[in-house]
Design a protein around this motif. Structure first.
Motif, PDB file in Angstrom:
ATOM      1  N   VAL A 154       0.832  -1.210   0.000  1.00 11.99           N
ATOM      2  CA  VAL A 154       0.000   0.000   0.000  1.00 11.99           C
ATOM      3  C   VAL A 154       0.861   1.253   0.000  1.00 11.99           C
ATOM      4  CG1 VAL A 154      -1.647   1.337   1.373  1.00 11.99           C
ATOM      5  CG2 VAL A 154      -2.002  -1.116   1.039  1.00 11.99           C
ATOM      6  N   LEU A 155       1.970   1.260   0.752  1.00 11.56           N
ATOM      7  CA  LEU A 155       2.832   2.439   0.803  1.00 11.56           C
ATOM      8  C   LEU A 155       3.403   2.767  -0.566  1.00 11.56           C
ATOM      9  CD1 LEU A 155       4.755   1.987   4.192  1.00 11.56           C
ATOM     10  CD2 LEU A 155       3.037   3.722   3.613  1.00 11.56           C
ATOM     11  N   PHE A 156       3.937   1.771  -1.258  1.00 10.58           N
ATOM     12  CA  PHE A 156       4.498   2.033  -2.584  1.00 10.58           C
ATOM     13  C   PHE A 156       3.396   2.354  -3.600  1.00 10.58           C
ATOM     14  CE2 PHE A 156       8.174  -0.222  -0.786  1.00 10.58           C
ATOM     15  CZ  PHE A 156       9.196   0.603  -1.227  1.00 10.58           C
ATOM     16  N   TYR A 157       2.289   1.655  -3.477  1.00  8.69           N
ATOM     17  CA  TYR A 157       1.162   1.897  -4.369  1.00  8.69           C
ATOM     18  C   TYR A 157       0.632   3.314  -4.190  1.00  8.69           C
ATOM     19  CZ  TYR A 157      -3.083   0.625  -6.990  1.00  8.69           C
ATOM     20  OH  TYR A 157      -4.082   0.540  -7.927  1.00  8.69           O
ATOM     21  N   ALA A 158       0.517   3.729  -2.927  1.00 15.90           N
ATOM     22  CA  ALA A 158       0.040   5.083  -2.633  1.00 15.90           C
ATOM     23  C   ALA A 158       1.032   6.135  -3.129  1.00 15.90           C
ATOM     24  CB  ALA A 158      -0.204   5.252  -1.142  1.00 15.90           C
ATOM     25  N   GLY A 159       2.327   5.796  -3.031  1.00 17.78           N
ATOM     26  CA  GLY A 159       3.329   6.739  -3.518  1.00 17.78           C
ATOM     27  C   GLY A 159       3.167   7.059  -4.979  1.00 17.78           C
ATOM     28  N   PHE A 160       2.575   6.122  -5.706  1.00 11.09           N
ATOM     29  CA  PHE A 160       2.336   6.351  -7.131  1.00 11.09           C
ATOM     30  C   PHE A 160       0.958   6.970  -7.361  1.00 11.09           C
ATOM     31  CE2 PHE A 160       1.508   4.125 -11.436  1.00 11.09           C
ATOM     32  CZ  PHE A 160       1.801   5.284 -12.121  1.00 11.09           C
ATOM     33  N   TYR A 161      -0.089   6.298  -6.919  1.00 12.30           N
ATOM     34  CA  TYR A 161      -1.447   6.697  -7.280  1.00 12.30           C
ATOM     35  C   TYR A 161      -1.993   7.848  -6.439  1.00 12.30           C
ATOM     36  CZ  TYR A 161      -1.865   2.796 -10.504  1.00 12.30           C
ATOM     37  OH  TYR A 161      -1.694   1.952 -11.570  1.00 12.30           O
ATOM     38  N   LEU A 162      -1.763   7.817  -5.134  1.00 17.82           N
ATOM     39  CA  LEU A 162      -2.331   8.881  -4.304  1.00 17.82           C
ATOM     40  C   LEU A 162      -1.679  10.229  -4.594  1.00 17.82           C
ATOM     41  CD1 LEU A 162      -2.944   7.203  -0.829  1.00 17.82           C
ATOM     42  CD2 LEU A 162      -4.513   7.538  -2.738  1.00 17.82           C
ATOM     43  N   VAL A 163      -0.382  10.228  -4.894  1.00 18.42           N
ATOM     44  CA  VAL A 163       0.265  11.495  -5.248  1.00 18.42           C
ATOM     45  C   VAL A 163      -0.270  12.010  -6.576  1.00 18.42           C
ATOM     46  CG1 VAL A 163       2.467  12.605  -5.773  1.00 18.42           C
ATOM     47  CG2 VAL A 163       2.318  10.965  -3.907  1.00 18.42           C
ATOM     48  N   GLN A 164      -0.623  11.091  -7.489  1.00 16.21           N
ATOM     49  CA  GLN A 164      -1.249  11.519  -8.741  1.00 16.21           C
ATOM     50  C   GLN A 164      -2.594  12.195  -8.460  1.00 16.21           C
ATOM     51  OE1 GLN A 164       0.320  10.989 -11.844  1.00 16.21           O
ATOM     52  NE2 GLN A 164       2.023  10.314 -10.571  1.00 16.21           N
ATOM     53  N   ILE A 165      -3.340  11.625  -7.519  1.00 15.27           N
ATOM     54  CA  ILE A 165      -4.618  12.220  -7.140  1.00 15.27           C
ATOM     55  C   ILE A 165      -4.403  13.585  -6.489  1.00 15.27           C
ATOM     56  CG2 ILE A 165      -6.609  11.961  -5.602  1.00 15.27           C
ATOM     57  CD1 ILE A 165      -6.432   8.955  -6.061  1.00 15.27           C
ATOM     58  N   LEU A 166      -3.372  13.683  -5.639  1.00 12.59           N
ATOM     59  CA  LEU A 166      -3.049  14.962  -5.008  1.00 12.59           C
ATOM     60  C   LEU A 166      -2.692  16.009  -6.067  1.00 12.59           C
ATOM     61  CD1 LEU A 166      -2.476  16.611  -2.427  1.00 12.59           C
ATOM     62  CD2 LEU A 166      -0.137  15.718  -2.484  1.00 12.59           C
ATOM     63  N   LEU A 167      -1.953  15.586  -7.069  1.00 11.96           N
ATOM     64  CA  LEU A 167      -1.599  16.493  -8.163  1.00 11.96           C
ATOM     65  C   LEU A 167      -2.853  16.940  -8.910  1.00 11.96           C
ATOM     66  CD1 LEU A 167       0.834  17.792  -9.621  1.00 11.96           C
ATOM     67  CD2 LEU A 167       0.905  15.778 -11.098  1.00 11.96           C
ATOM     68  N   ALA A 168      -3.798  16.016  -9.096  1.00 12.65           N
ATOM     69  CA  ALA A 168      -5.050  16.368  -9.756  1.00 12.65           C
ATOM     70  C   ALA A 168      -5.838  17.366  -8.921  1.00 12.65           C
ATOM     71  CB  ALA A 168      -5.887  15.102 -10.001  1.00 12.65           C
ATOM     72  N   PHE A 169      -5.855  17.180  -7.593  1.00 10.92           N
ATOM     73  CA  PHE A 169      -6.530  18.133  -6.724  1.00 10.92           C
ATOM     74  C   PHE A 169      -5.942  19.527  -6.883  1.00 10.92           C
ATOM     75  CE2 PHE A 169      -8.620  14.857  -4.099  1.00 10.92           C
ATOM     76  CZ  PHE A 169      -9.803  15.528  -3.823  1.00 10.92           C
TER      77      PHE A 169
END
Length: 598
Positions: free
Chosen positions: A449-464
């Motif tokens: 989850v940590l590595f997965y979040a490092g990729f996808y959640l940061v992309q979502i943060l960038l979209a925000f």
């Protein structure tokens, strides 16, 4: 047969004429005191509905040189963080210690590497988007664009380098609703700067011909529809000899300032075209919002970044071309339904310069039905795969710079990211049914989850940050569109010809389920798999990542099916209303007859 009428009549400010109607709604209110201010208000409203952050960055500026913002330090920081997250996730996946069973692991590696490479190249392009194409020559040309003493008239003669220039505005139609075409033509006639408005009708509609006569636009109808939209434009060019021409789809309503903000760039004799964004004003349902927001980052950050590499490409509408540049490549490219990107590629190979300005100068309609969205994406993806497989940008035969090669490679391979979800959707069922895992058993869920979040959640943060919010509709369409992109790839591999269809053509609307059978079958499969996974995990007393992943995929694909069900329900209601309307004249009785029979 070609039907060609005379030049449109001139218009005197303050007198009733074609400039006194609302350009964004079907109803015509009272003429505003300041038409330009009225358009700005409607433009701001459409952009506000689209995204708060986009509203701030793409509104047409009132002062020269304002409107192309450089990247803020916060955005640069977020992009760098996102890049680090991408690299960390890639290192985790490629680490031999993380490797699980070969089949799901291979599927994850292929899918995620496509996404990772595209994300890295996108970050690179975004960070390059600090270049303002409005140089000294642009401002000098804009200040001398009109003859002194004539400024203010909608039909002012345009000048470049002290000589008058002539511009044609082409509106391409192919079965769109007559009211949609009316709004676009009416607005095109109001564009500042002397020009001629043409309706290029490949729909062979007498109603459109009559509309052109009513509004005072030229009308052209071809005998055949060869070459689709590109052939339509090339046919009009054979009847015209102007210096520059603009193209608008039938559902894109231009601003009065369109030529004022684009033509001055042609003071540079190497500029082939100036492209402006596609901004949408109809984000009223799940499909249109998903399709509209899906393009927002591209127009706000990717296209401006391409200016740095002279790789910004045409998107088919809201664009103005130099005639000699198009003549240099033998006309608009006709051997692909994605004539826009192919024409751009041909121009870049001939050494021409292209410019994109992130300034909203036209408002149009995003596809708002499953059918329209499917046909649009199929057309775009087919064009991309054609370039990738038939005209490889990396080939030494291509006369492109290294930067241009990479940018066109990104463009040509982009729709592979739409096929990646297909592989990722199949990974959880492999574990649920066959106990095949993509990562090693020793890898904890927390680590994943940590590595997965490092990729996808940061992309979502960038979209925000860039869009003001994260749109779940975009995620839904991205996950549900894989059958479209697989079909596009297969079409290119087998050489299947794709039939042209206009995005705004609703004359023969079909049930959305006619265009999403694979998605429905996949949803049923994932739903049954989720039931099995939940039953298994309840029996084991331990929830698994595979179950959670599959349930999430089921909800995402299910939301697309629900959107299609709602669309189908609206279609039935509209069809019923049309039948009632059509039958009412036959059943209604006149007041006199009613009185006699009462």
């Amino acid at each position: 047969m070609t039907t060609l009428d005379s030049r449109p009549p001139t218009y005197t400010p303050g007198q009733p004429g074609p400039f006194d109607t609302d350009v964004l709604t079907a109803e015509a209110p009272d003429p505003p005191a300041d038409p330009d201010a009225a358009f700005s208000r409607r433009l701001a409203a459409a952009e506000a509905a689209r995204a708060p952050a986009l509203q701030r960055s793409t509104r047409a500026p009132r002062n020269p040189g304002v409107g192309v913002r450089t990247q803020s330090p916060s955005l640069v920081m977020l992009v760098l963080i996102a890049t680090l997250g991408i690299l960390a996730y890639a290192s985790f996946l490629l680490n031999p210690e993380s490797r699980g069973d070969w089949l799901p692991y291979t599927m994850v590696i292929i899918a995620e590497m496509i996404l990772i490479v595209q994300a890295l190249l996108s970050m690179w392009t975004i960070l390059s988007g600090t270049h303002d194409p409005r140089e000294f020559g642009f401002h000098q040309a804009k200040s001398a664009l009109f003859d002194e003493g004539a400024v203010g008239s909608p039909n002012d003669r345009l000048y470049l380098d002290g000589r008058p220039i002539f511009v044609d505005v082409f509106i391409t139609t192919y079965g769109e609703d007559i009211d949609v075409i009316r709004r676009t033509v009416d607005a095109a006639l109001r564009i500042r700067g002397e020009h001629t408005t043409w309706i290029l009708d490949d729909g062979h509609s007498d109603d459109v011909r009559d509309l052109a006569s009513e509004l005072g636009a030229r009308y052209v109808r071809r005998l055949s529809s060869g070459g689709a939209k590109a052939g339509n434009v090339n046919h009009a060019l054979s009847l015209s000899s102007v210096d520059y021409f603009a193209i608008f789809d039938a559902d894109f309503v231009p601003s009065e300032e369109f030529l004022v903000e684009t033509v001055p760039f042609f003071s540079d004799e190497h500029v082939a075209f100036v492209q402006t964004p596609q901004t949408y004003g109809n984000l009223h349902n799940v499909i249109s919002r998903g399709a509209g927001y899906m393009q927002a980052v591209f127009y706000r950050f990717i296209q401006p970044g391409r200016n740095r590499f002279n790789a910004a490409f045409c998107v088919g509408t809201n664009v103005v071309f130099r005639r000699t540049a198009i003549n240099d490549i033998g006309g608009i490219y006709t051997d692909s339904k994605s004539e826009d990107v192919w024409t751009s590629l041909m121009l870049h190979e001939r050494g021409w310069r292209t410019i994109f300005i992130p300034m909203t100068l036209a408002i149009g309609a995003a596809p708002d039905t499953v059918e329209a969205y499917t046909k649009q994406q199929l057309r775009w993806a087919t064009g991309g795969f054609e370039i990738l497989l038939r005209h490889n940008p990396l080939s030494p035969k291509r006369k492109l710079t290294l930067d241009q090669r990479l940018q066109y490679l990104v463009t040509a391979s982009f729709y592979l990211t739409g096929i990646s979800p297909l592989l990722l959707l199949l990974v959880p069922p492999l574990e649920i049914f066959f106990d095949l895992r993509p990562v090693d058993l020793q890898t904890t869920v927390l680590t994943w989850v940590l590595f997965y979040a490092g990729f996808y959640l940061v992309q979502i943060l960038l979209a925000f940050y860039t869009m003001g919010s994260f749109r779940w509709e975009t995620l839904m369409l991205a996950a549900a569109s894989f059958p479209i992109y697989v079909a596009a790839l297969v079409n290119v591999l087998v050489g299947k010809e794709q039939r042209w269809s206009a995005t705004g053509d609703k004359s023969k609307a079909s049930s959305p389920f006619n265009f999403m059978i694979p998605q429905v079958l996949f949803f049923v499969f994932l739903l049954l798999t989720s039931v099995v996974a939940i039953w298994r995990d309840l029996g084991n007393g331990v929830p698994t990542l595979a179950m959670a992943w599959n349930v999430t995929n089921t909800f995402i694909l299910g939301s697309f099916v629900v959107a299609a069900m709602r669309e189908s329900s609206r279609q039935r209601q509209n069809s019923k209303a049309r039948r009632v309307t059509a039958e009412s004249p036959r059943t209604a009785r006149s007041p006199r007859k009613a009185a006699l029979t009462s």
